[in-house]
Design an enzyme around this catalytic site. Structure first.
Site, PDB file in Angstrom:
ATOM      1  N   SER A 108       0.842  -1.196   0.000  1.00  0.00           N
ATOM      2  CA  SER A 108       0.000   0.000   0.000  1.00  0.00           C
ATOM      3  C   SER A 108       0.883   1.254   0.000  1.00  0.00           C
ATOM      4  O   SER A 108       1.692   1.441  -0.893  1.00  0.00           O
ATOM      5  CB  SER A 108      -0.949  -0.032   1.208  1.00  0.00           C
ATOM      6  OG  SER A 108      -1.945   0.958   1.098  1.00  0.00           O
ATOM      7  N   GLU A 201      -1.793  -3.135  -7.885  1.00  0.00           N
ATOM      8  CA  GLU A 201      -2.986  -3.380  -7.066  1.00  0.00           C
ATOM      9  C   GLU A 201      -3.467  -2.034  -6.564  1.00  0.00           C
ATOM     10  O   GLU A 201      -2.731  -1.048  -6.588  1.00  0.00           O
ATOM     11  CB  GLU A 201      -2.675  -4.336  -5.912  1.00  0.00           C
ATOM     12  CG  GLU A 201      -1.678  -3.814  -4.874  1.00  0.00           C
ATOM     13  CD  GLU A 201      -2.292  -2.914  -3.805  1.00  0.00           C
ATOM     14  OE1 GLU A 201      -3.481  -3.113  -3.452  1.00  0.00           O
ATOM     15  OE2 GLU A 201      -1.593  -2.001  -3.325  1.00  0.00           O
ATOM     16  N   HIS A 271      -4.753  -5.493  -1.221  1.00  0.00           N
ATOM     17  CA  HIS A 271      -5.564  -5.228  -0.034  1.00  0.00           C
ATOM     18  C   HIS A 271      -6.594  -6.343   0.158  1.00  0.00           C
ATOM     19  O   HIS A 271      -7.799  -6.120   0.112  1.00  0.00           O
ATOM     20  CB  HIS A 271      -6.251  -3.873  -0.149  1.00  0.00           C
ATOM     21  CG  HIS A 271      -5.316  -2.707  -0.012  1.00  0.00           C
ATOM     22  ND1 HIS A 271      -4.448  -2.332  -1.015  1.00  0.00           N
ATOM     23  CD2 HIS A 271      -5.113  -1.839   1.014  1.00  0.00           C
ATOM     24  CE1 HIS A 271      -3.758  -1.268  -0.614  1.00  0.00           C
ATOM     25  NE2 HIS A 271      -4.136  -0.953   0.603  1.00  0.00           N
TER      26      HIS A 271
END
Length: 301
Positions: A108, A201, A271
């Site tokens: 992230s 992602e 995630h």
């Protein structure tokens, strides 16, 4: 790309928060790391708060810098992502880290560190589960992180019903969170995409925003230079009142249709609870045939 020394039982690893503050304790994660035979050192930022951050920018910088410089620490694990790493990246000194590299783990917002370390240090890092996510993480995903840290082979086989493009490729794996990769564009922290296999992602983005970010990469020539593309989790994707009209896979394929490299969807990373470890900066092979996909780290002397 340089691979830091793999861990062994008895090694010290550090947990720090370079971005958002923790909403709960990470006892479960500390216990898990301890069960792997590791000694866990906790940074000041793990319990610090300053507005939404894990302490002030200065504190988060000092905490991470301490562990970058401490040669007794063999890996640094980000406790969570969120937002905030970009605020401190230019204040960090990686000169000692370059001389004595160690593993950096996270995903992230931690894509900022992955990208910066690859661009300026040429050192491999690990995109994988973080302490905040451990209670909800699948056992296989946590085991993949242990394997990555201790230098065991990473070999993934899965099936995806989402059409992509068949093919075979070998190259150095780069990537992470799409939003953060785009944010690194034009900065000293930007990865080199040429000849690489790209993993992407994201979470919570609007479909039009995903489209816009991928168009930015395409217009910058990044997508044309790849050897392969691996698309992980795009979770909690949102749409507008007037629908965008394309899904994430349709957006991706529309933008890469003129290229001939393999494109794989639904890779179990991002995630999601089943967030498998990926060793960014390492040589990998991908093989896609119909619905079956293999992604394997390549070990070379």
């Amino acid at each position: 790309m340089i691979a830091p020394p793999y861990l062994k039982k008895g090694d010290k690893i550090a947990i720090t928060c370079p971005a958002k503050s923790l909403p709960s304790d990470i006892t479960t994660a500390i216990q898990l790391l301890g069960s792997w035979g590791l000694e866990v050192v906790i940074g000041e930022t793990v319990t610090a708060t300053y507005h939404q951050f894990a302490g002030t920018d200065d504190l988060r910088t000092q905490d991470l810098q301490r562990f970058l410089d401490d040669d007794s620490i063999k890996a640094i694990v980000a406790a969570r992502g969120g937002y905030g790493t970009i605020r401190i990246i230019d204040q960090l000194d990686f000169s000692r880290f370059r001389r004595n590299p160690k593993w950096l783990v996270g995903f992230s917002d931690i894509t900022v560190l992955h990208s910066h370390i690859h661009a300026t240090c040429g050192v491999q890092t690990i995109h994988g589960q973080m302490p905040l996510n451990v209670p909800d993480a699948t056992k296989p995903s946590l085991e993949s992180l242990r394997k990555a840290l201790f230098g065991e082979p990473l070999h993934y086989e899965y099936e995806s019903q989402t059409p992509g493009r068949d093919g075979e490729a070998e190259g150095i794996l780069i990537g992470g969170n799409l939003t953060l990769l785009v944010m690194m564009a034009g900065s000293a922290s930007e990865m080199d995409f040429t000849g690489k296999i790209l993993f992407i992602e994201d979470v919570g983005e609007y479909l039009y925003s995903v489209d816009r970010m991928l168009w930015q990469l395409k217009r910058a020539g990044k997508l044309a230079k790849l050897k392969g593309l691996i698309v992980g989790g795009f979770t909690d994707v949102k749409d507008n009142a007037i629908p965008f009209g394309q899904t994430v896979p349709e957006i991706v394929m529309n933008l890469v249709e003129e290229y001939d490299y393999p494109v794989c969807f639904a890779f179990p990373a991002g995630h999601i609870d089943n967030n498998y470890a990926l060793k960014l900066g390492s040589m990998v092979t991908i093989l896609k045939r119909y619905t079956k996909i293999k992604v394997e780290q390549v070990f070379r002397a």
